[in-house]
Design a protein around this motif. Structure first.
Motif, PDB file in Angstrom:
ATOM      1  N   THR A 188       0.834  -1.197   0.000  1.00  0.00           N
ATOM      2  CA  THR A 188       0.000   0.000   0.000  1.00  0.00           C
ATOM      3  C   THR A 188       0.870   1.249   0.000  1.00  0.00           C
ATOM      4  O   THR A 188       1.969   1.263   0.568  1.00  0.00           O
ATOM      5  CB  THR A 188      -0.936   0.035   1.221  1.00  0.00           C
ATOM      6  N   ILE A 189       0.380   2.295  -0.661  1.00  0.00           N
ATOM      7  CA  ILE A 189       1.078   3.576  -0.771  1.00  0.00           C
ATOM      8  C   ILE A 189       0.239   4.630  -0.066  1.00  0.00           C
ATOM      9  O   ILE A 189      -0.979   4.704  -0.262  1.00  0.00           O
ATOM     10  CB  ILE A 189       1.255   3.985  -2.244  1.00  0.00           C
ATOM     11  N   GLY A 190       0.877   5.459   0.735  1.00  0.00           N
ATOM     12  CA  GLY A 190       0.114   6.521   1.373  1.00  0.00           C
ATOM     13  C   GLY A 190       1.018   7.542   2.050  1.00  0.00           C
ATOM     14  O   GLY A 190       2.174   7.237   2.341  1.00  0.00           O
ATOM     15  N   PRO A 191       0.527   8.723   2.298  1.00  0.00           N
ATOM     16  CA  PRO A 191      -0.717   9.239   1.707  1.00  0.00           C
ATOM     17  C   PRO A 191      -0.525   9.540   0.223  1.00  0.00           C
ATOM     18  O   PRO A 191       0.597   9.758  -0.218  1.00  0.00           O
ATOM     19  CB  PRO A 191      -0.961  10.522   2.499  1.00  0.00           C
ATOM     20  N   ASN A 192      -1.578   9.531  -0.522  1.00  0.00           N
ATOM     21  CA  ASN A 192      -1.518   9.809  -1.958  1.00  0.00           C
ATOM     22  C   ASN A 192      -2.819  10.493  -2.376  1.00  0.00           C
ATOM     23  O   ASN A 192      -3.857   9.833  -2.407  1.00  0.00           O
ATOM     24  CB  ASN A 192      -1.339   8.512  -2.746  1.00  0.00           C
ATOM     25  N   PRO A 193      -2.788  11.813  -2.599  1.00  0.00           N
ATOM     26  CA  PRO A 193      -1.651  12.724  -2.746  1.00  0.00           C
ATOM     27  C   PRO A 193      -0.884  12.933  -1.434  1.00  0.00           C
ATOM     28  O   PRO A 193      -1.402  12.684  -0.356  1.00  0.00           O
ATOM     29  CB  PRO A 193      -2.299  14.029  -3.210  1.00  0.00           C
ATOM     30  N   SER A 220      10.517  -8.494 -12.524  1.00  0.00           N
ATOM     31  CA  SER A 220       9.287  -7.837 -12.952  1.00  0.00           C
ATOM     32  C   SER A 220       9.170  -6.451 -12.324  1.00  0.00           C
ATOM     33  O   SER A 220       9.840  -6.138 -11.335  1.00  0.00           O
ATOM     34  CB  SER A 220       8.069  -8.691 -12.586  1.00  0.00           C
ATOM     35  N   LEU A 221       8.321  -5.622 -12.928  1.00  0.00           N
ATOM     36  CA  LEU A 221       8.144  -4.245 -12.473  1.00  0.00           C
ATOM     37  C   LEU A 221       6.719  -4.032 -11.980  1.00  0.00           C
ATOM     38  O   LEU A 221       5.771  -4.598 -12.525  1.00  0.00           O
ATOM     39  CB  LEU A 221       8.437  -3.264 -13.612  1.00  0.00           C
ATOM     40  N   ARG A 222       6.594  -3.200 -10.955  1.00  0.00           N
ATOM     41  CA  ARG A 222       5.289  -2.787 -10.451  1.00  0.00           C
ATOM     42  C   ARG A 222       5.295  -1.269 -10.340  1.00  0.00           C
ATOM     43  O   ARG A 222       6.248  -0.694  -9.805  1.00  0.00           O
ATOM     44  CB  ARG A 222       5.009  -3.404  -9.073  1.00  0.00           C
ATOM     45  N   GLY A 223       4.260  -0.638 -10.869  1.00  0.00           N
ATOM     46  CA  GLY A 223       4.240   0.817 -10.858  1.00  0.00           C
ATOM     47  C   GLY A 223       2.865   1.378 -10.563  1.00  0.00           C
ATOM     48  O   GLY A 223       1.849   0.784 -10.935  1.00  0.00           O
ATOM     49  N   SER A 224       2.833   2.505  -9.879  1.00  0.00           N
ATOM     50  CA  SER A 224       1.580   3.199  -9.596  1.00  0.00           C
ATOM     51  C   SER A 224       1.834   4.699  -9.597  1.00  0.00           C
ATOM     52  O   SER A 224       2.938   5.160  -9.283  1.00  0.00           O
ATOM     53  CB  SER A 224       1.001   2.774  -8.238  1.00  0.00           C
ATOM     54  N   ALA A 225       0.790   5.449  -9.967  1.00  0.00           N
ATOM     55  CA  ALA A 225       0.894   6.906  -9.994  1.00  0.00           C
ATOM     56  C   ALA A 225       0.818   7.468  -8.579  1.00  0.00           C
ATOM     57  O   ALA A 225       0.047   6.984  -7.744  1.00  0.00           O
ATOM     58  CB  ALA A 225      -0.221   7.488 -10.852  1.00  0.00           C
ATOM     59  N   VAL A 226       1.645   8.466  -8.306  1.00  0.00           N
ATOM     60  CA  VAL A 226       1.574   9.195  -7.038  1.00  0.00           C
ATOM     61  C   VAL A 226       1.546  10.684  -7.365  1.00  0.00           C
ATOM     62  O   VAL A 226       2.135  11.128  -8.349  1.00  0.00           O
ATOM     63  CB  VAL A 226       2.763   8.871  -6.103  1.00  0.00           C
ATOM     64  N   THR A 227       0.856  11.427  -6.532  1.00  0.00           N
ATOM     65  CA  THR A 227       0.715  12.866  -6.752  1.00  0.00           C
ATOM     66  C   THR A 227       1.358  13.629  -5.605  1.00  0.00           C
ATOM     67  O   THR A 227       1.093  13.335  -4.431  1.00  0.00           O
ATOM     68  CB  THR A 227      -0.770  13.259  -6.864  1.00  0.00           C
ATOM     69  N   VAL A 228       2.215  14.572  -5.957  1.00  0.00           N
ATOM     70  CA  VAL A 228       2.816  15.469  -4.974  1.00  0.00           C
ATOM     71  C   VAL A 228       2.057  16.789  -5.060  1.00  0.00           C
ATOM     72  O   VAL A 228       1.989  17.408  -6.131  1.00  0.00           O
ATOM     73  CB  VAL A 228       4.312  15.691  -5.252  1.00  0.00           C
ATOM     74  N   ALA A 229       1.450  17.192  -3.956  1.00  0.00           N
ATOM     75  CA  ALA A 229       0.642  18.413  -3.933  1.00  0.00           C
ATOM     76  C   ALA A 229       1.054  19.261  -2.743  1.00  0.00           C
ATOM     77  O   ALA A 229       0.989  18.803  -1.597  1.00  0.00           O
ATOM     78  CB  ALA A 229      -0.841  18.059  -3.856  1.00  0.00           C
ATOM     79  N   ARG A 230       1.482  20.470  -3.024  1.00  0.00           N
ATOM     80  CA  ARG A 230       1.905  21.369  -1.939  1.00  0.00           C
ATOM     81  C   ARG A 230       1.106  22.662  -1.992  1.00  0.00           C
ATOM     82  O   ARG A 230       0.683  23.090  -3.044  1.00  0.00           O
ATOM     83  CB  ARG A 230       3.396  21.682  -2.064  1.00  0.00           C
TER      84      ARG A 230
END
Length: 233
Positions: free
Chosen positions: A157-162, A223-233
């Motif tokens: 799991t990825i977080g926080p996103n954004p 193998s590769l695993r990828g997901s979009a992440v957003t940086v918001a300031r």
């Protein structure tokens, strides 16, 4: 795991039969594959000395089968860009491999956003006994159709996103990850975080501009695993 152990035993048997005193324990098999949007691909391993005699290692290489749009480098304790044409191994600093010890090695391919196949051929040899040598090649396949699964699909799991400053990854599958990298949407690498230490890691995003990025995990099997992440300031 069983396949890896069998491959390692076969490598050791081949070493003993040939009189060769060192071998490479690779972290992933050939070929290493990825899409051209990934700025670079890498195959990593450990050069292991199977006897008690210290070696001073040098290498020769052949780039005849490397795509003209790709660029390669080889790294041990130092890194060297590999260029086509004549090469003198002794222009490079020798790498000391102590008896019974190991030395990290990797071959890295910069894709420059071009598809194609590249094979880097290398001969690693001992300066004192040049017949004590190891021939190997590293194969790369850069293909737009290479499947890149989602990070979440392996239970991470990825977080926080954004997020603004820190990105956290959590999951037992992180133990099977060999590198974590952050790319912009043009395929340029922005951050390289290396091997995650543990099942809960935090990465700082200092200096990363606001926008959408792609976080890519390279797994132990290549193998590769990828997901979009957003940086918001």
């Amino acid at each position: 795991m069983k396949t890896h152990v069998v491959a390692l035993l076969l490598a050791c048997l081949a070493t003993a039969a040939s009189g060769q005193s060192f071998y490479i324990d690779w972290s992933k098999p050939n070929p290493v594959s990825g899409p051209p949007t990934i700025a670079s691909l890498k195959r990593e391993g450990l050069v292991k000395n199977s006897n008690a005699v210290t070696k001073e290692l040098y290498f020769r290489y052949n780039l005849d089968e490397v795509n003209s749009n790709h660029r390669a480098q080889l790294c041990m304790s130092l890194c060297w860009l590999l260029f086509p044409g004549e090469d003198n191994p002794f222009d490079r600093e020798g790498q000391i491999l102590y008896g019974g010890a190991a030395l990290p090695i990797y071959v890295d391919l910069t894709t420059n956003s071009y598809e194609g196949k590249s094979t880097v051929k290398v001969t690693l040899f001992d300066k004192t006994d040049t017949t004590d040598k190891l021939d190997f090649d590293v194969q790369f396949v850069v293909d737009e159709n290479t499947s890149v699964g989602r990070i979440e699909d392996v239970g991470v799991t990825i977080g926080p996103n954004p997020t603004a400053e820190v990105l956290s990854l959590t999951g037992e599958a992180l133990s099977s990850v060999t590198s974590v990298s952050l790319y912009d949407m043009q395929g340029n690498i922005i951050r390289s975080y290396g091997v995650p230490m543990g099942s809960n890691v935090r990465y700082t995003l200092d200096g990363v501009a606001s926008g959408t990025y792609r976080l890519v995990l390279t797994m132990h099997d290549g193998s590769l695993r990828g997901s979009a992440v957003t940086v918001a300031r």
